[in-house]
Structure formats: C-alpha cells, structure tokens
Scaffold this motif. Structure first.
Motif, PDB file in Angstrom:
ATOM      1  N   SER A 158       0.792  -1.212   0.000  1.00 34.17           N
ATOM      2  CA  SER A 158       0.000   0.000   0.000  1.00 34.17           C
ATOM      3  C   SER A 158       0.831   1.273   0.000  1.00 34.17           C
ATOM      4  N   ILE A 159       2.131   1.192   0.178  1.00 35.16           N
ATOM      5  CA  ILE A 159       2.963   2.396   0.174  1.00 35.16           C
ATOM      6  C   ILE A 159       3.287   2.751  -1.268  1.00 35.16           C
ATOM      7  N   LYS A 160       2.978   3.977  -1.622  1.00 36.10           N
ATOM      8  CA  LYS A 160       3.313   4.487  -2.944  1.00 36.10           C
ATOM      9  C   LYS A 160       4.252   5.668  -2.751  1.00 36.10           C
ATOM     10  N   LEU A 161       5.444   5.578  -3.313  1.00 28.20           N
ATOM     11  CA  LEU A 161       6.420   6.650  -3.226  1.00 28.20           C
ATOM     12  C   LEU A 161       6.421   7.393  -4.548  1.00 28.20           C
ATOM     13  N   TYR A 162       5.898   8.601  -4.536  1.00 30.93           N
ATOM     14  CA  TYR A 162       5.874   9.446  -5.725  1.00 30.93           C
ATOM     15  C   TYR A 162       7.102  10.348  -5.648  1.00 30.93           C
ATOM     16  N   ALA A 163       7.982  10.229  -6.621  1.00 33.54           N
ATOM     17  CA  ALA A 163       9.215  11.003  -6.592  1.00 33.54           C
ATOM     18  C   ALA A 163       9.826  11.035  -7.982  1.00 33.54           C
ATOM     19  N   HIS A 164      11.040  11.554  -8.059  1.00 33.25           N
ATOM     20  CA  HIS A 164      11.815  11.518  -9.306  1.00 33.25           C
ATOM     21  C   HIS A 164      13.291  11.473  -8.944  1.00 33.25           C
ATOM     22  N   GLN A 165      14.123  11.151  -9.909  1.00 34.74           N
ATOM     23  CA  GLN A 165      15.549  10.918  -9.675  1.00 34.74           C
ATOM     24  C   GLN A 165      16.253  12.094  -9.010  1.00 34.74           C
ATOM     25  N   ALA A 166      15.839  13.331  -9.311  1.00 28.70           N
ATOM     26  CA  ALA A 166      16.521  14.501  -8.777  1.00 28.70           C
ATOM     27  C   ALA A 166      16.058  14.885  -7.372  1.00 28.70           C
ATOM     28  N   CYS A 167      15.048  14.213  -6.853  1.00 28.27           N
ATOM     29  CA  CYS A 167      14.540  14.506  -5.507  1.00 28.27           C
ATOM     30  C   CYS A 167      15.619  14.132  -4.494  1.00 28.27           C
ATOM     31  N   PRO A 168      16.091  15.082  -3.682  1.00 33.82           N
ATOM     32  CA  PRO A 168      17.193  14.783  -2.762  1.00 33.82           C
ATOM     33  C   PRO A 168      16.837  13.803  -1.655  1.00 33.82           C
ATOM     34  N   GLN A 169      15.561  13.597  -1.386  1.00 36.62           N
ATOM     35  CA  GLN A 169      15.143  12.692  -0.318  1.00 36.62           C
ATOM     36  C   GLN A 169      15.034  11.231  -0.768  1.00 36.62           C
ATOM     37  N   VAL A 170      15.011  10.994  -2.072  1.00 40.98           N
ATOM     38  CA  VAL A 170      14.767   9.634  -2.578  1.00 40.98           C
ATOM     39  C   VAL A 170      15.752   8.602  -2.035  1.00 40.98           C
ATOM     40  N   PRO A 171      17.060   8.825  -2.089  1.00 43.39           N
ATOM     41  CA  PRO A 171      17.974   7.779  -1.603  1.00 43.39           C
ATOM     42  C   PRO A 171      17.736   7.401  -0.145  1.00 43.39           C
ATOM     43  N   SER A 172      17.530   8.381   0.720  1.00 42.57           N
ATOM     44  CA  SER A 172      17.334   8.050   2.136  1.00 42.57           C
ATOM     45  C   SER A 172      15.977   7.393   2.382  1.00 42.57           C
ATOM     46  N   VAL A 173      14.947   7.812   1.660  1.00 41.27           N
ATOM     47  CA  VAL A 173      13.629   7.195   1.810  1.00 41.27           C
ATOM     48  C   VAL A 173      13.675   5.752   1.306  1.00 41.27           C
ATOM     49  N   LEU A 174      14.290   5.523   0.158  1.00 44.64           N
ATOM     50  CA  LEU A 174      14.415   4.156  -0.361  1.00 44.64           C
ATOM     51  C   LEU A 174      15.224   3.275   0.579  1.00 44.64           C
ATOM     52  N   ALA A 175      16.287   3.830   1.158  1.00 46.86           N
ATOM     53  CA  ALA A 175      17.099   3.072   2.108  1.00 46.86           C
ATOM     54  C   ALA A 175      16.269   2.690   3.330  1.00 46.86           C
TER      55      ALA A 175
END
Length: 71
Positions: free
Chosen positions: A22-39
């Motif tokens: 049920s978790i949907k992560l809406y983002a894009h490659q340049a979003c600075p938070q993506v790496p830490s959220v994915l981790a």
C-alpha cells in the motif's frame, strides 16, 4: 494518511491496518530525499511501489496537488 518529505510524497493507508503493497512513493531521480527514503523502506523490508512522476503525468499532477504546486 499522507506524508510529504520535501517533494517526495508517500501515500500509505487509511484506518488502522496497512494493506500489503500500500505504500506508494511518488518522486523523481533529482529529488534529494529519494535515496534516504528508499534506504529506509528497503531496510524495513517494506512493500512499496516507486512511481517516477517524470514518467507519469497523472502522478505528477497528483504530487503538484498535494504539495501546492511543487514537484
């Protein structure tokens, strides 16, 4: 319930239980938070779906609506 991290939006669940996937992560490659959220999600072995808003216009519009025009 929705959480906004910078301009990354995680749309998870309503109610007391979180359904699987049920978790949907809406983002894009340049979003600075993506790496830490994915981790964090990967570290928790959470079931999630990553949605790149630069590939899907409907997702981009959703994020702009939730974040008052930001993406």
């Amino acid at each position: 319930m929705r959480y906004t991290l910078s301009v990354c939006v995680i749309d998870d669940f309503e109610g007391d239980r979180m359904p699987e996937d049920s978790i949907k992560l809406y983002a894009h490659q340049a979003c600075p938070q993506v790496p830490s959220v994915l981790a964090m999600l990967n570290g928790a072995k959470a079931n999630y779906k990553y949605i790149n808003i630069h590939e899907y216009d409907e997702a981009r519009q959703f994020v702009r609506q939730v974040t008052n025009g930001y993406e």
